[in-house]
Design a protein around this motif. Structure first.
Motif, PDB file in Angstrom:
ATOM      1  N   PRO A 182      -1.648 -26.911  25.388  1.00  0.00           N
ATOM      2  CA  PRO A 182      -3.049 -27.053  24.980  1.00  0.00           C
ATOM      3  C   PRO A 182      -3.794 -27.908  26.003  1.00  0.00           C
ATOM      4  CG  PRO A 182      -1.561 -27.518  23.149  1.00  0.00           C
ATOM      5  CD  PRO A 182      -0.712 -27.429  24.378  1.00  0.00           C
ATOM      6  N   ALA A 183      -4.991 -27.500  26.351  1.00  0.00           N
ATOM      7  CA  ALA A 183      -5.762 -28.242  27.353  1.00  0.00           C
ATOM      8  C   ALA A 183      -7.245 -28.068  27.082  1.00  0.00           C
ATOM      9  CB  ALA A 183      -5.418 -27.757  28.759  1.00  0.00           C
ATOM     10  N   ARG A 184      -8.001 -29.121  27.401  1.00  0.00           N
ATOM     11  CA  ARG A 184      -9.473 -29.071  27.286  1.00  0.00           C
ATOM     12  C   ARG A 184     -10.062 -29.020  28.686  1.00  0.00           C
ATOM     13  NH1 ARG A 184     -12.158 -33.586  25.083  1.00  0.00           N
ATOM     14  NH2 ARG A 184     -10.631 -34.923  26.097  1.00  0.00           N
ATOM     15  N   ALA A 213      -9.193 -17.424  26.924  1.00  0.00           N
ATOM     16  CA  ALA A 213      -9.242 -16.745  25.632  1.00  0.00           C
ATOM     17  C   ALA A 213      -9.757 -17.703  24.567  1.00  0.00           C
ATOM     18  CB  ALA A 213      -7.851 -16.234  25.255  1.00  0.00           C
ATOM     19  N   ALA A 214     -10.655 -17.208  23.742  1.00  0.00           N
ATOM     20  CA  ALA A 214     -11.262 -18.055  22.717  1.00  0.00           C
ATOM     21  C   ALA A 214     -10.225 -18.593  21.737  1.00  0.00           C
ATOM     22  CB  ALA A 214     -12.354 -17.288  21.978  1.00  0.00           C
ATOM     23  N   ASP A 215      -9.123 -17.863  21.553  1.00  0.00           N
ATOM     24  CA  ASP A 215      -8.093 -18.305  20.613  1.00  0.00           C
ATOM     25  C   ASP A 215      -6.820 -18.748  21.328  1.00  0.00           C
ATOM     26  OD1 ASP A 215      -7.359 -15.856  21.561  1.00  0.00           O
ATOM     27  OD2 ASP A 215      -6.888 -14.966  19.614  1.00  0.00           O
ATOM     28  N   GLY A 216      -6.919 -19.054  22.609  1.00  0.00           N
ATOM     29  CA  GLY A 216      -5.746 -19.444  23.380  1.00  0.00           C
ATOM     30  C   GLY A 216      -5.544 -20.945  23.414  1.00  0.00           C
ATOM     31  N   ALA A 251     -21.402 -17.718  22.445  1.00  0.00           N
ATOM     32  CA  ALA A 251     -21.503 -16.341  21.955  1.00  0.00           C
ATOM     33  C   ALA A 251     -20.184 -15.593  22.086  1.00  0.00           C
ATOM     34  CB  ALA A 251     -22.607 -15.602  22.708  1.00  0.00           C
ATOM     35  N   ASP A 252     -19.331 -16.061  23.016  1.00  0.00           N
ATOM     36  CA  ASP A 252     -18.012 -15.458  23.203  1.00  0.00           C
ATOM     37  C   ASP A 252     -16.918 -16.195  22.430  1.00  0.00           C
ATOM     38  OD1 ASP A 252     -19.019 -13.508  24.917  1.00  0.00           O
ATOM     39  OD2 ASP A 252     -18.714 -14.756  26.702  1.00  0.00           O
ATOM     40  N   GLY A 253     -17.320 -17.141  21.578  1.00  0.00           N
ATOM     41  CA  GLY A 253     -16.366 -17.818  20.713  1.00  0.00           C
ATOM     42  C   GLY A 253     -15.845 -19.142  21.203  1.00  0.00           C
ATOM     43  N   HIS A 254     -16.387 -19.669  22.305  1.00  0.00           N
ATOM     44  CA  HIS A 254     -15.936 -20.956  22.827  1.00  0.00           C
ATOM     45  C   HIS A 254     -16.765 -22.099  22.234  1.00  0.00           C
ATOM     46  CE1 HIS A 254     -13.472 -18.900  25.786  1.00  0.00           C
ATOM     47  NE2 HIS A 254     -14.509 -18.160  26.150  1.00  0.00           N
TER      48      HIS A 254
END
Length: 471
Positions: A182-184, A213-216, A251-254
């Protein structure tokens, strides 16, 4: 923690007197009584605690005797004041903001500790800087990791400690993804028209956003940029651009809830009159040997430090745009958090007299090198005048300051500075306000000379107490 002198509007000024007058010595140097081979006085704006140190009849001598050789003095309480001023600028504007200290500006452990104690983070660019920040209590999530082509070790450590990582290139993002941690991240944007080697151009930026990826495991927290110079309008306009990037990424989920505008907040080293006089009257006659060719830092700012942040937030109501879209603004000041937070001290080891244009001047040799006053190694000059210690009466003496190495070019001050008295062997020479970049940015053990140690100075009632920095 105020500065000596005052000017209309609540600022500070030394325009009415040179450094000698601030200590009660001599009389001001004027254009009429200054010989043509001598530069005008450039008295530094000096904080109250630094003036206490200069005025103390014994303390500097005691420190010099104890540590030997050149040394730096740091005033960590002043760093706390500067951090608080940036935080107050955010609060006054009603903006969710966060301050990261640009650690490359100074390596001292006491500065990192102040950041940890006062709710500031640290901008680091190496594993060494990251580890040093953690060692002083800065939480991993309060670190911003910047710099180009980060090593795999740095990316791994940053991810493990949940630091915010500013991604500078596509391959860097790919290497981070290969860690499967996990990384920011922030994506560093190359501003329009910039020729910088850093940042992602529009095509790379679009590719990077698609790659995350928005869910990665990698979270796209937002975007960042760095600009050269000190233009408030350019920074505010670029910040607006980054807000647009955040909205498109959302808008892309981020989450995309953070932007960083980097550092570059000006510092007032000199009053406006002294800086203007230097620029307008600059003469090759003022220098021993060749005059600097690298240009000069703008040593006076009408709107410095946290006031510059306020101006950025006010331009076209950037503050309102950030509030309305729930976006945090990060800043990464280095020099501005170190304003008035330290000095460099050298001992005079030799005095020679030379002549220029038929007039005498002194060349001092001190026990350090210009590596400890790093503007010289950029073909430039650190302009605030040094102050001889201890205070004594005497006659103004045009003086250059040479270093202890065998290099002809190794001078701390090429200018013939109007010192308030002639320096003697054994005197100390104090260069004020050197904590920001000057005191250790380029230091190395040239000639196998030891690096100058850092002394931490704190006020304790009617006394000044000192200790060695932990690093």
């Amino acid at each position: 923690m105020g500065l000596t002198g005052a000017r209309p509007g609540g600022g500070v000024s030394g325009a009415t007197a040179d450094a000698a007058v601030l200590r009660g010595e001599g009389t001001p140097t004027t254009a009429d009584d200054r010989p043509p081979h001598c530069a005008p006085p450039m008295p530094a704006l000096v904080s109250a605690v630094e003036q206490r140190l200069i005025d103390d009849p014994q303390l500097l001598g005691d420190i010099a005797e104890a540590v030997g050789g050149p040394f730096h003095v740091l005033f960590p309480d002043r760093v706390a004041v500067n951090v608080t001023r940036f935080q107050a600028a955010f609060a006054t504007a009603g903006v969710d903001g966060f301050v990261y200290f640009g650690k490359k500006a100074n390596k001292a452990a006491c500065v990192a500790r102040v950041c940890a104690e006062h709710g500031a983070g640290i901008d680091v660019a190496s594993t060494g800087e990251l580890v040093a920040a953690l060692a002083q209590g800065v939480r991993g999530e309060d670190l911003m990791v910047t710099g180009p082509a980060k090593s795999d070790e740095l990316l791994w450590l940053a991810a493990r400690h949940r630091a915010l990582i500013a991604i500078d290139a596509i391959d860097e993002l790919d290497r981070l993804a290969e860690l499967r941690l996990p990384a920011r991240i922030l994506l560093r944007v190359l501003p329009d028209g910039s020729t910088s080697r850093f940042g992602l151009d529009p095509v790379e930026l679009e590719q990077a956003v698609r790659t995350v990826a928005a869910d990665g495991p990698i979270t796209l927290s937002g975007f960042s940029f760095h600009l050269s110079g000190y233009d408030t309008v350019a920074r505010a306009d670029q910040a607006v651009t980054l807000v647009g990037h955040c909205l498109r990424a959302r808008a892309d989920g981020h989450p995309a809830d953070t932007i960083s505008i980097g550092g570059g907040f000006g510092v007032d080293y000199l009053d406006a009159d002294a800086w203007s006089r230097f620029q307008n009257d600059l003469s090759d006659n003022w220098f021993h040997g060749e005059s600097p060719t690298g240009g000069y830092y703008p040593y006076n700012f009408p709107v410095p430090g946290a006031d510059m942040l306020t101006a950025i937030l006010a331009h076209n109501d950037l503050a309102g745009l950030l509030r309305g879209n729930g976006i945090q603004l990060a800043v990464e000041p280095g020099r501005a958090l170190l304003d008035q937070a330290g000095s460099s001290v050298f001992r005079v080891q030799g005095v020679k007299t030379r002549t220029a244009h038929g007039e005498p001047y002194d060349i001092l040799t001190v026990d350090g090198t210009s590596l400890s006053l790093s503007e010289q190694w950029f073909a430039s000059e650190y302009l605030p005048d040094p102050v001889p210690w201890p205070p004594r009466s005497g006659h103004r003496t045009p003086t250059c300051v040479g270093a202890t190495t065998c290099l002809e070019s190794d001078l701390l001050s090429r200018r013939r500075i109007p010192l308030p008295r002639r320096a003697r062997v054994g005197d100390l020479l104090i260069y004020p306000n050197t904590a920001g970049y000057q005191m250790d940015s380029n230091e190395s053990p040239f000639h196998e000379l030891p690096l100058p140690p850092k002394v931490v100075l704190r006020e304790a009632g009617d006394r000044l107490r000192w200790s060695m920095d932990a690093r």
